[in-house]
Design a protein around this motif. Structure first.
Motif, mmCIF file in Angstrom:
data_model
loop_
_atom_site.group_PDB
_atom_site.id
_atom_site.type_symbol
_atom_site.label_atom_id
_atom_site.label_comp_id
_atom_site.label_asym_id
_atom_site.label_seq_id
_atom_site.Cartn_x
_atom_site.Cartn_y
_atom_site.Cartn_z
ATOM 1 N N SER A 213 5.206 -51.990 22.783
ATOM 2 C CA SER A 213 5.336 -52.770 24.013
ATOM 3 C C SER A 213 6.550 -52.341 24.827
ATOM 4 C CB SER A 213 5.438 -54.262 23.676
ATOM 5 O OG SER A 213 6.559 -54.504 22.837
ATOM 6 N N GLU A 214 7.512 -51.660 24.182
ATOM 7 C CA GLU A 214 8.726 -51.218 24.858
ATOM 8 C C GLU A 214 8.629 -49.790 25.374
ATOM 9 O OE1 GLU A 214 11.084 -53.244 25.454
ATOM 10 O OE2 GLU A 214 10.449 -54.908 24.189
ATOM 11 N N GLY A 215 7.625 -49.050 24.920
ATOM 12 C CA GLY A 215 7.493 -47.647 25.295
ATOM 13 C C GLY A 215 6.998 -46.833 24.113
ATOM 14 N N VAL A 216 7.244 -45.531 24.141
ATOM 15 C CA VAL A 216 6.819 -44.656 23.053
ATOM 16 C C VAL A 216 7.930 -44.585 22.013
ATOM 17 C CG1 VAL A 216 6.098 -42.330 22.400
ATOM 18 C CG2 VAL A 216 5.363 -43.295 24.588
ATOM 19 N N MET A 217 7.592 -44.926 20.774
ATOM 20 C CA MET A 217 8.556 -44.889 19.675
ATOM 21 C C MET A 217 8.514 -43.526 18.992
ATOM 22 S SD MET A 217 10.751 -46.194 17.498
ATOM 23 C CE MET A 217 10.681 -47.993 17.596
ATOM 24 N N PHE A 218 9.663 -42.841 18.981
ATOM 25 C CA PHE A 218 9.819 -41.595 18.243
ATOM 26 C C PHE A 218 10.632 -41.906 16.988
ATOM 27 C CE2 PHE A 218 8.397 -38.435 21.349
ATOM 28 C CZ PHE A 218 8.407 -39.178 22.523
ATOM 29 N N SER A 219 10.247 -41.335 15.846
ATOM 30 C CA SER A 219 10.982 -41.601 14.609
ATOM 31 C C SER A 219 10.970 -40.372 13.717
ATOM 32 C CB SER A 219 10.391 -42.805 13.867
ATOM 33 O OG SER A 219 9.036 -42.581 13.532
ATOM 34 N N LEU A 220 12.058 -40.207 12.987
ATOM 35 C CA LEU A 220 12.219 -39.043 12.119
ATOM 36 C C LEU A 220 13.079 -39.431 10.927
ATOM 37 C CD1 LEU A 220 11.940 -35.862 11.757
ATOM 38 C CD2 LEU A 220 14.214 -35.760 12.789
ATOM 39 N N GLN A 221 12.665 -39.028 9.739
ATOM 40 C CA GLN A 221 13.456 -39.291 8.540
ATOM 41 C C GLN A 221 14.437 -38.151 8.316
ATOM 42 O OE1 GLN A 221 11.771 -41.206 4.863
ATOM 43 N NE2 GLN A 221 12.110 -39.176 4.017
ATOM 44 N N ALA A 222 15.724 -38.477 8.280
ATOM 45 C CA ALA A 222 16.766 -37.469 8.065
ATOM 46 C C ALA A 222 17.974 -38.170 7.454
ATOM 47 C CB ALA A 222 17.130 -36.784 9.379
ATOM 48 N N PHE A 223 17.947 -38.338 6.134
ATOM 49 C CA PHE A 223 18.964 -39.134 5.458
ATOM 50 C C PHE A 223 20.372 -38.562 5.608
ATOM 51 C CE2 PHE A 223 16.493 -42.343 3.482
ATOM 52 C CZ PHE A 223 15.267 -41.779 3.154
ATOM 53 N N ASP A 224 20.507 -37.250 5.503
ATOM 54 C CA ASP A 224 21.836 -36.644 5.462
ATOM 55 C C ASP A 224 22.344 -36.193 6.826
ATOM 56 O OD1 ASP A 224 20.908 -35.043 2.357
ATOM 57 O OD2 ASP A 224 21.873 -36.987 2.694
ATOM 58 N N ALA A 225 21.572 -36.415 7.863
ATOM 59 C CA ALA A 225 21.979 -35.956 9.190
ATOM 60 C C ALA A 225 23.120 -36.812 9.737
ATOM 61 C CB ALA A 225 20.789 -35.999 10.144
ATOM 62 N N GLU A 226 24.008 -36.175 10.474
ATOM 63 C CA GLU A 226 25.081 -36.905 11.143
ATOM 64 C C GLU A 226 24.670 -37.324 12.550
ATOM 65 O OE1 GLU A 226 28.751 -34.608 8.849
ATOM 66 O OE2 GLU A 226 28.666 -34.676 11.034
ATOM 67 N N ARG A 227 23.891 -36.457 13.210
ATOM 68 C CA ARG A 227 23.398 -36.780 14.544
ATOM 69 C C ARG A 227 21.993 -36.220 14.723
ATOM 70 N NH1 ARG A 227 28.052 -36.017 19.223
ATOM 71 N NH2 ARG A 227 29.467 -37.665 18.492
ATOM 72 N N VAL A 228 21.148 -36.992 15.364
ATOM 73 C CA VAL A 228 19.801 -36.543 15.695
ATOM 74 C C VAL A 228 19.535 -36.883 17.154
ATOM 75 C CG1 VAL A 228 17.333 -36.759 15.218
ATOM 76 C CG2 VAL A 228 18.976 -36.866 13.332
ATOM 77 N N HIS A 229 19.073 -35.901 17.910
ATOM 78 C CA HIS A 229 18.735 -36.102 19.318
ATOM 79 C C HIS A 229 17.242 -35.878 19.531
ATOM 80 C CE1 HIS A 229 23.076 -35.271 19.551
ATOM 81 N NE2 HIS A 229 23.070 -35.936 20.695
ATOM 82 N N LEU A 230 16.724 -36.482 20.575
ATOM 83 C CA LEU A 230 15.351 -36.260 21.014
ATOM 84 C C LEU A 230 15.409 -35.543 22.356
ATOM 85 C CD1 LEU A 230 12.247 -36.773 20.968
ATOM 86 C CD2 LEU A 230 12.733 -38.952 22.120
ATOM 87 N N ALA A 231 14.835 -34.351 22.410
ATOM 88 C CA ALA A 231 14.856 -33.574 23.647
ATOM 89 C C ALA A 231 13.444 -33.158 24.009
ATOM 90 C CB ALA A 231 15.745 -32.341 23.495
ATOM 91 N N GLY A 232 13.134 -33.219 25.300
ATOM 92 C CA GLY A 232 11.807 -32.831 25.758
ATOM 93 C C GLY A 232 11.804 -32.587 27.247
ATOM 94 N N ASP A 233 10.627 -32.213 27.757
ATOM 95 C CA ASP A 233 10.564 -31.976 29.197
ATOM 96 C C ASP A 233 10.672 -33.272 29.989
ATOM 97 O OD1 ASP A 233 6.994 -31.147 28.992
ATOM 98 O OD2 ASP A 233 8.089 -32.975 28.495
#
Length: 315
Positions: A213-233
């Protein structure tokens, strides 16, 4: 499966559905033969060869409740493909001290896999060939449970000649003999698995992009990551303001998108990668693959520009 590996490695269209055979109600099998053992040598040096099986399974993931991959007793290319394709591992072991030592090495391999590829495996040990009358065997099982607390099944599979007979006839134990210890134990194992799954619902697990209802949900499992970004056109591939929010090891971000077709990738600690849970990909002009998302006009929200915000900001 041999042809599937070869064709997908060559970039040719090959679907797992073409290999799958129905053997009984609610049970399909993708068979292999001795030729599959030649795949590691055949694909030596090929970039991305460790992802062939996961890419193939992604095409049928929505058609099955469970996908079980039977692996050889070694950690080579085929087993590595299976580990990359799966989220859980059941590790059978006979109750001996040599096996206990080997299990420790295997679990270390899973940790290396998680560190090098950011793909985490929930591994649990299943004791098989259990002969409870032997004090030695009981002592070994107690040692297993002490060393692997929380990483083993409570169920043990007792030694049963009926299991060997069923395998020799090429039929599951449920179709061969339902009045034996082997059948009872595998029923108990199934019940334990289902009970644990019910206790830990998958609501918080990562998935391919999903409309909310809020928009498109993007999700990714990355336990040890310090930072995760979502990039696209939809955000000009910019990392500014595109950082995802971690929740128990699963990174999430909600993006309001108008109807259309989009390319995107995740950026994990500076490393760009496609969405491992989205089978729709296309080659990028800059190398590698982009994940593809299509927002259907009939269900998309009415927003002309793309507005990006984290899940926590929307609460």
């Amino acid at each position: 499966m041999y042809d599937l590996f070869l064709q997908r490695a060559a970039g040719q269209p090959a679907a797992l559905r073409d290999v799958i055979r129905t053997v009984r109600e609610n049970l399909d099998v993708a068979p292999a033969d001795i030729l599959l053992s030649a795949i590691p040598d055949t694909l030596a040096g090929l970039a991305g060869r460790e992802n062939i099986l996961s890419d193939a399974i992604a095409g049928v993931r929505g058609s099955y409740d469970y996908v079980v991959v039977d692996c050889p007793p070694n950690v080579g290319l085929l087993t590595f493909n299976a580990l990359k394709a799966c989220s859980e591992a059941i590790v059978p072991m006979d109750p001996s001290f040599f096996s206990l030592h080997g299990i420790g090495k295997l679990l270390e391999t899973f940790e290396v896999l998680a560190k090098e590829t950011n793909h985490h495996i929930a591994a649990r040990v299943l004791v098989t060939l259990y002969a409870g009358r032997s004090p030695f065997v009981k002592a070994v099982v107690d040692e297993i449970r002490r060393h692997l607390a929380g990483r083993h099944f409570d169920t043990v599979i007792r030694y049963s000649v009926k299991l060997a007979e069923a395998a020799s006839h090429g039929v599951p134990i449920a179709a061969y003999c339902t009045r034996c210890a082997g059948f009872e134990d595998y029923q108990a194992l199934t019940a334990e698995l289902l009970q644990q799954e019910a206790a830990f619902p998958r609501d918080g697990q990562p998935s391919a992009p999903a409309l909310t209802s809020e928009g498109v949900m993007f999700s990714l499992q990355a336990f040890d990551a310090e930072r995760v970004h979502l990039a696209g056109d939809f955000n000009d591939w910019s990392l500014d303001g595109s950082e995802m929010e971690p929740i128990d090891g699963v990174w999430k971000k909600v993006v309001k998108l108008p109807p259309g077709r989009y390319r995107y990738r995740y950026v994990i600690d500076g490393r760009w990668q496609r969405d491992p849970l989205n089978a729709d990909i296309e080659p990028s002009a800059y190398g590698g693959d982009d994940s593809i998302l299509v927002v259907d006009e009939s269900v998309a929200s009415e927003h002309s520009p793309a507005t990006v915000y984290t899940e926590s900001a929307s609460d």
